[in-house]
Design an enzyme around this catalytic site. Sequence first.
Site, short mmCIF file in Angstrom:
data_model
loop_
_atom_site.label_atom_id
_atom_site.label_comp_id
_atom_site.label_asym_id
_atom_site.label_seq_id
_atom_site.Cartn_x
_atom_site.Cartn_y
_atom_site.Cartn_z
N LYS A 12 57.09 43.48 37.66
CA LYS A 12 57.84 42.39 38.32
C LYS A 12 58.38 41.42 37.28
CE LYS A 12 54.53 39.15 37.56
NZ LYS A 12 54.70 38.03 36.64
N ASP A 134 48.97 37.17 41.24
CA ASP A 134 50.20 37.94 41.44
C ASP A 134 50.04 39.07 42.46
OD1 ASP A 134 51.79 36.57 39.64
OD2 ASP A 134 51.24 37.87 37.95
#
Length: 273
Positions: A12, A134
């Site tokens: 990401k 995350d």
Amino acid sequence: MNARITVAAHAKLNLVLAVGPLRPDGYHHLASVIQPVDLADDVTVEVGDGNAITVSAPGLEGGDTLATRAATKYLAAAGTRARVAVSIDKRIPVGAGLGGGSSDAAAVLRALDRLIGGVSQDVLTTIAADIGSDVPSLLHPCATVVRGRGEVVEPVESVMPERRFLLAWPGVSLATAAVYAAYEPRREVLPASAAIVECARNGTFYNDLAGTALALCGPMRASEQMMREAGLATLVAGSGSSVAAPVDDVDDIGALRARLEASGCVTWMCLAR
Ligand code: C5P
């Protein structure tokens, strides 16, 4: 019974990462737009009769603790015993700001949810947040806005423009905790979700941790400078040590990639969608 699936654990980028004040629990308030890219580890999860969790991740020193925690917590939440064998084909470097370990853990949760099931989305998100800030976002296959310390997640519904990014990892890791510890918060109030989604859409990317991460990591400073001098708008990936930059024409950056690689970086061209 034996059942097995392989799922992709995507890296990401935080297209926007706004960091607020330190909280009493030692984490910082965040507002971020997290965008998966097509660089990914392959995570294979097999479930069978028994009561043991094994994780193999060749090349990963010390094993993959986040994936092990994900499997342990999932089985506890599902109230079941099983033999779970996870094998991770790593492509995303560790400590690179690309969310590799978190994404592997999220992939284990997603795989077990398909193979075993019976755990609500809310509980899955709670388990994910327990593993790392995350992880809740990376349960989703699409861009998300995250708030809180990362556990308040909202998928971004409308389509973001498809974009290519050059990623450069300087071959060294940077510890997230060290970057946050050195960061001096400078905003009391975080931007609204709609405002940061708009920044992500129109390409006004920013990362409040960038200056601190660059100050802590010489090799990342060097790669960031090379990319900037080649005319790219750089974005530090998460808490570093990778640097990303949107690229319109891949043909334009061949020489830059060669220079980055000659200096010890690993580079990728990634698609974010
Ligand atoms: O949640 P995770 O274990 O990935 O976080 C690693 C470290 O990063 C935390 O121990 C904390 O020092 C820092 N962090 C933070 N605020 C956040 C997320 C992480 O200070 N929202």
